[in-house]
Write a protein that holds these residues in place. Structure first.
Motif, mmCIF file in Angstrom:
data_model
loop_
_atom_site.group_PDB
_atom_site.id
_atom_site.type_symbol
_atom_site.label_atom_id
_atom_site.label_comp_id
_atom_site.label_asym_id
_atom_site.label_seq_id
_atom_site.Cartn_x
_atom_site.Cartn_y
_atom_site.Cartn_z
ATOM 1 N N ASN A 197 7.743 -18.517 -21.941
ATOM 2 C CA ASN A 197 8.068 -17.109 -22.173
ATOM 3 C C ASN A 197 8.255 -16.903 -23.672
ATOM 4 O OD1 ASN A 197 8.849 -14.426 -21.977
ATOM 5 N ND2 ASN A 197 10.934 -14.900 -21.266
ATOM 6 N N GLU A 198 7.150 -16.510 -24.320
ATOM 7 C CA GLU A 198 7.138 -16.335 -25.769
ATOM 8 C C GLU A 198 7.655 -17.589 -26.486
ATOM 9 O OE1 GLU A 198 8.982 -12.664 -26.934
ATOM 10 O OE2 GLU A 198 7.269 -11.488 -26.250
ATOM 11 N N THR A 199 7.202 -18.718 -25.998
ATOM 12 C CA THR A 199 7.565 -20.003 -26.605
ATOM 13 C C THR A 199 6.919 -20.119 -27.980
ATOM 14 O OG1 THR A 199 7.729 -21.045 -24.426
ATOM 15 C CG2 THR A 199 7.435 -22.498 -26.321
ATOM 16 N N LYS A 200 7.743 -20.346 -28.999
ATOM 17 C CA LYS A 200 7.237 -20.402 -30.363
ATOM 18 C C LYS A 200 6.632 -21.771 -30.669
ATOM 19 C CE LYS A 200 10.551 -17.030 -32.209
ATOM 20 N NZ LYS A 200 11.633 -16.799 -33.203
ATOM 21 N N VAL A 201 5.401 -21.744 -31.154
ATOM 22 C CA VAL A 201 4.691 -22.968 -31.505
ATOM 23 C C VAL A 201 4.124 -22.805 -32.920
ATOM 24 C CG1 VAL A 201 2.861 -24.567 -30.869
ATOM 25 C CG2 VAL A 201 4.051 -23.275 -29.088
ATOM 26 N N PRO A 202 4.485 -23.662 -33.855
ATOM 27 C CA PRO A 202 3.973 -23.537 -35.236
ATOM 28 C C PRO A 202 2.442 -23.552 -35.256
ATOM 29 C CG PRO A 202 5.727 -25.160 -35.127
ATOM 30 C CD PRO A 202 5.381 -24.816 -33.701
ATOM 31 N N VAL A 203 1.852 -22.812 -36.161
ATOM 32 C CA VAL A 203 0.394 -22.731 -36.231
ATOM 33 C C VAL A 203 -0.222 -24.103 -36.502
ATOM 34 C CG1 VAL A 203 0.272 -20.303 -36.928
ATOM 35 C CG2 VAL A 203 0.537 -22.085 -38.672
ATOM 36 N N GLU A 204 0.545 -24.981 -37.165
ATOM 37 C CA GLU A 204 0.009 -26.312 -37.446
ATOM 38 C C GLU A 204 -0.056 -27.187 -36.191
ATOM 39 O OE1 GLU A 204 4.326 -26.301 -39.097
ATOM 40 O OE2 GLU A 204 2.620 -24.918 -38.992
ATOM 41 N N ASN A 205 0.456 -26.653 -35.072
ATOM 42 C CA ASN A 205 0.401 -27.410 -33.821
ATOM 43 C C ASN A 205 -0.780 -27.024 -32.936
ATOM 44 O OD1 ASN A 205 2.828 -28.592 -34.646
ATOM 45 N ND2 ASN A 205 3.631 -28.646 -32.569
ATOM 46 N N GLY A 241 -7.952 -19.668 -17.370
ATOM 47 C CA GLY A 241 -6.496 -19.554 -17.437
ATOM 48 C C GLY A 241 -6.046 -18.268 -18.106
ATOM 49 N N LYS A 242 -4.875 -17.763 -17.674
ATOM 50 C CA LYS A 242 -4.340 -16.490 -18.168
ATOM 51 C C LYS A 242 -3.235 -16.660 -19.196
ATOM 52 C CE LYS A 242 -6.987 -14.326 -15.226
ATOM 53 N NZ LYS A 242 -8.224 -13.647 -15.722
ATOM 54 N N THR A 243 -2.802 -17.912 -19.423
ATOM 55 C CA THR A 243 -1.741 -18.138 -20.402
ATOM 56 C C THR A 243 -2.208 -17.657 -21.779
ATOM 57 O OG1 THR A 243 -0.862 -20.017 -19.189
ATOM 58 C CG2 THR A 243 -0.314 -19.892 -21.520
ATOM 59 N N LYS A 244 -1.343 -16.875 -22.443
ATOM 60 C CA LYS A 244 -1.705 -16.234 -23.709
ATOM 61 C C LYS A 244 -0.960 -16.857 -24.882
ATOM 62 C CE LYS A 244 -4.604 -12.847 -22.640
ATOM 63 N NZ LYS A 244 -5.944 -12.750 -23.293
ATOM 64 N N ALA A 245 -1.606 -16.855 -26.023
ATOM 65 C CA ALA A 245 -0.991 -17.270 -27.281
ATOM 66 C C ALA A 245 -1.169 -16.137 -28.292
ATOM 67 C CB ALA A 245 -1.608 -18.551 -27.798
ATOM 68 N N TYR A 251 2.642 -19.190 -33.106
ATOM 69 C CA TYR A 251 2.132 -18.479 -31.938
ATOM 70 C C TYR A 251 3.243 -18.370 -30.906
ATOM 71 C CZ TYR A 251 -2.715 -18.819 -33.516
ATOM 72 O OH TYR A 251 -3.884 -18.687 -34.227
ATOM 73 N N LYS A 252 3.195 -17.313 -30.121
ATOM 74 C CA LYS A 252 4.100 -17.165 -28.989
ATOM 75 C C LYS A 252 3.284 -17.335 -27.711
ATOM 76 C CE LYS A 252 7.283 -13.989 -31.318
ATOM 77 N NZ LYS A 252 7.910 -12.630 -31.304
ATOM 78 N N ILE A 253 3.602 -18.380 -26.959
ATOM 79 C CA ILE A 253 2.849 -18.699 -25.746
ATOM 80 C C ILE A 253 3.596 -18.200 -24.519
ATOM 81 C CG2 ILE A 253 2.013 -20.591 -24.287
ATOM 82 C CD1 ILE A 253 1.393 -22.171 -26.755
ATOM 83 N N THR A 254 2.855 -17.484 -23.674
ATOM 84 C CA THR A 254 3.431 -16.948 -22.443
ATOM 85 C C THR A 254 2.482 -17.221 -21.283
ATOM 86 O OG1 THR A 254 4.584 -15.183 -23.635
ATOM 87 C CG2 THR A 254 4.297 -14.895 -21.256
ATOM 88 N N GLY A 255 3.017 -17.836 -20.229
ATOM 89 C CA GLY A 255 2.177 -18.111 -19.068
ATOM 90 C C GLY A 255 2.828 -19.105 -18.127
ATOM 91 N N ASN A 284 13.654 -22.764 -26.115
ATOM 92 C CA ASN A 284 12.535 -22.075 -26.773
ATOM 93 C C ASN A 284 11.616 -21.435 -25.743
ATOM 94 O OD1 ASN A 284 10.697 -21.221 -28.748
ATOM 95 N ND2 ASN A 284 9.660 -23.216 -28.840
ATOM 96 N N GLY A 285 12.206 -20.763 -24.760
ATOM 97 C CA GLY A 285 11.405 -20.027 -23.782
ATOM 98 C C GLY A 285 10.669 -20.893 -22.787
ATOM 99 N N ILE A 286 11.113 -22.122 -22.574
ATOM 100 C CA ILE A 286 10.489 -23.022 -21.592
ATOM 101 C C ILE A 286 11.436 -23.219 -20.420
ATOM 102 C CG2 ILE A 286 9.590 -25.337 -21.155
ATOM 103 C CD1 ILE A 286 8.836 -25.520 -24.092
ATOM 104 N N SER A 287 10.938 -22.999 -19.221
ATOM 105 C CA SER A 287 11.721 -23.260 -18.006
ATOM 106 C C SER A 287 10.819 -23.931 -16.990
ATOM 107 C CB SER A 287 12.308 -21.963 -17.438
ATOM 108 O OG SER A 287 11.277 -21.044 -17.115
ATOM 109 N N MET A 288 11.434 -24.566 -16.010
ATOM 110 C CA MET A 288 10.655 -25.325 -15.039
ATOM 111 C C MET A 288 11.098 -25.021 -13.617
ATOM 112 S SD MET A 288 10.167 -29.055 -16.811
ATOM 113 C CE MET A 288 11.913 -29.268 -17.081
ATOM 114 N N GLY A 289 10.156 -25.106 -12.713
ATOM 115 C CA GLY A 289 10.463 -24.976 -11.308
ATOM 116 C C GLY A 289 11.065 -26.264 -10.777
ATOM 117 N N ASP A 290 11.446 -26.240 -9.521
ATOM 118 C CA ASP A 290 11.983 -27.445 -8.893
ATOM 119 C C ASP A 290 10.870 -28.476 -8.719
ATOM 120 O OD1 ASP A 290 14.455 -26.196 -8.677
ATOM 121 O OD2 ASP A 290 14.055 -25.442 -6.655
#
Length: 602
Positions: free
Chosen positions: A243-251, A165-169, A178-182, A219-225
């Protein structure tokens, strides 16, 4: 000392192929406790009230209905059967969790998928890998249906190769999140979930990492149809974009770089639960088919009296019977392993993880076998209905479409076939299962003089059990020679692996049916279990025919000259009946009962 002795006597995953299993040592549906029967009946009552009457509505892409029924299931505790009591669940044993998954999944694939995605891969990773704080925060909400979970692993370029997978944190400068993008795709429950289990790669780590991500569209989360799908129409399935979705490090879930292991172990549980989820679908499909066949009159005769229809009903019932036998056999093996580890002091998390992981081979076998059985069952159901079966006004059309996905998710059946053999070879290399020793013994037997004495088959199903022993020799002969010839490069010979896997699968399913029938007959009497015995014999005959074909295919693909001739002679010897069963008579015996009962009642 007692615990150690019990552990030493317990069967290991994959060991069935090199040992003889006794009927009294397996668990069958006939062994359900009174508590389990009550739970089964409660689930059936719920399905018959809330799902089956609304089957047509589930075909209209009514996602709100799926969410509504899921919440009702949560209120009754069905979403928390596998969750420990301290986190708001029922804390039931593994067999009971299988039973609930089985009977709650038969009415429609839409609800089955939503239930499985939430209770399995949506909740289980936190239960098994979460910190105490994570479990206390999220599991009670998931167990009651206050929140729903989803699992974000698959990407456009990462399907079976999940770790690519190419999704990055990316860790923030202050180290707090962390900022998650993918992009993730085919995400079940995405439309109404509250929490995602997301897999992403941190920097250039070798493996992906798991994260618990709350669903916040700000928080940078979107969804397709909603995806337009062949089946499971009311199962919400969308692409999810981060898209740069913020996730606490404790998660972070588990440990950094440990996401691939989480994903694979979650899928092991998902595979055996998927097999369970296909069982009641078979029962309902068979029951609908025989009811139609009894009512449909052609040439002044109910079509259930015609041999062509009776053959189909018998084969459908036999596959369902074997699927039940094998699924609950493996479930109890897993449960016993979990309990043994708890007795040794393992935590609930570690015990369940190791218990399921031990039987990963059986989980893959069941996923393949039962998902293909429900597809065949629904296909034959359409055929029994004839032209009406092709109509959306009858239940068969949607059953067929819903069944099709089962061969794809939780790892495609092709991947699971190769995994089953590959994992067995790896267990052998680790010394967990003595595979090469018995394989060499079979190779030595091929060069010896065969016995021409006719064995004593006076005991119940004794010839069938003898045939199972010989079929195991077929697998050891083919897979053992292939492993010796190709070594670590065996996994590159995929078609050979697929053929070997089919042999392994057929042995496990046929042996399970035989042991179930034998156990029931010993307890209830041979006469009362004559139909079950007939199903066991029919399942074995079908297995012998398929194994003969697949073994020959494998042998001639890698062996030549005298070696090939010797192995083909061995195949002929190992697949030969002393007394061939009358297959037409077996099918008629089974069909008589199904037609008389007007449903599947085994």
């Amino acid at each position: 000392m007692e615990t150690k002795e019990k552990k030493d006597n317990m069967i290991r995953g994959g060991q069935f192929i090199v040992t003889e299993t006794k009927a009294e040592d397996i668990f069958t549906p006939e062994d359900f406790s009174d508590e389990q029967k009550m739970m089964r009946d409660s689930v059936k009552e719920f399905v018959d009230r809330e799902i089956w009457p609304k089957k047509e509505e589930f075909e209209k892409k009514n996602y709100d209905l799926t969410e509504e029924v899921m919440r009702k299931a949560g209120e009754l505790g069905f979403l928390g059967v596998a969750v420990p009591e301290e986190y708001g669940g029922l804390g039931m044993d593994f067999v009971s969790t299988m039973l609930v998954c089985d009977y709650i999944s038969g009415a429609t694939g839409s609800f089955s998928t939503a239930f499985g995605a939430h209770t399995g891969i949506g909740t289980l990773p936190i239960t098994l890998y979460g910190t105490e704080e994570q479990k206390k925060k999220y599991i009670p909400k998931l167990a009651t249906g206050e929140w729903f979970g989803a699992y974000c692993l698959t990407e456009p370029g990462a399907g079976s190769d999940a770790n690519s997978g190419k999704t990055k944190a990316v860790l923030s400068e202050d180290g707090t999140h962390y900022k998650i993008t993918g992009q993730k795709m085919w995400i079940s429950n995405a439309g109404f979930c509250d929490l995602f289990i997301v897999f992403a790669r941190i920097e250039d780590d070798k493996n992906i990492t798991g994260f618990i991500v709350e669903k916040d569209l700000e928080n940078g989360i979107s969804m397709g149809d909603e995806e337009k799908k062949l089946g499971i129409h009311s199962s919400s399935t969308r692409q999810v974009f981060f898209n740069e979705t913020k996730v606490p490090v404790e998660n972070i879930l588990g440990e950094r770089n440990g996401g691939f292991k989480i994903a694979m172990n979650a899928l092991n549980v998902g595979r055996i639960k998927l097999a369970a989820a296909c069982l009641d679908a078979q029962r309902r499909t068979i029951s609908s088919a025989v009811q139609y066949a009894n009512d449909r009159v052609q040439f002044n005769t109910p079509i259930s009296k015609f041999g062509a229809i009776r053959s189909k009903l018998a084969e459908m019932a036999t596959a369902a019977y074997a699927g039940e036998a094998a699924s609950y056999r493996a479930a109890k093996n897993i449960e016993d392993r979990i309990n043994a580890r708890k007795e040794q002091g393992n935590s609930h998390q570690e015990a369940e993880l190791k218990g399921v992981e031990e039987f990963a081979i059986e989980c893959s076998i069941l996923k393949v076998a039962v998902s293909e059985d429900i597809q065949n069952c629904s296909d034959e159901g359409i055929q029994i209905y004839g032209g009406m079966g092709f109509s959306a006004d009858t239940p068969m059309e949607s059953a067929w479409r819903d069944a099709r996905i089962a061969r794809i998710y939780e790892g495609t059946n092709e991947i699971n076939r190769m995994l089953s053999v590959g994992m067995l070879v790896k267990k052998a290399m680790k010394g967990h299962v003595d595979f090469m020793g018995p394989a060499q013994a079979v190779a030595d037997e091929l060069t010896g003089i065969p016995s021409f004495d006719t064995p004593d088959f006076s005991e119940l199903l004794s010839e069938e059990k003898d045939m199972i022993k010989k079929l195991k020799k077929v697998f050891l002969m083919v897979a053992g020679a292939a492993a010796q010839k190709f070594g670590t490069e065996l996994e590159e010979h995929q078609q050979l692996l697929l053929a070997s896997a089919d042999i392994l699968i057929e042995i496990y399913m046929a042996e399970s049916a035989i042991l179930r029938a034998e156990k029931s007959a010993k307890i209830k009497g041979k006469e009362s279990q004559s139909v079950q015995i007939a199903m066991a014999k029919l399942k074995l005959y079908n297995a012998v025919e398929k194994i003969n074909k697949k073994a020959k295919e494998g042998i001639i693909s890698f062996a030549e000259g005298d070696e090939q001739k010797m192995m083909l002679m061995g195949l002929k010897r190992f697949t030969k009946y002393y007394n061939y069963p009358n297959i037409v008579e077996l099918r008629n015996t089974i069909a008589d009962r199904v037609v008389e009962d007007n449903s599947y009642k085994f």
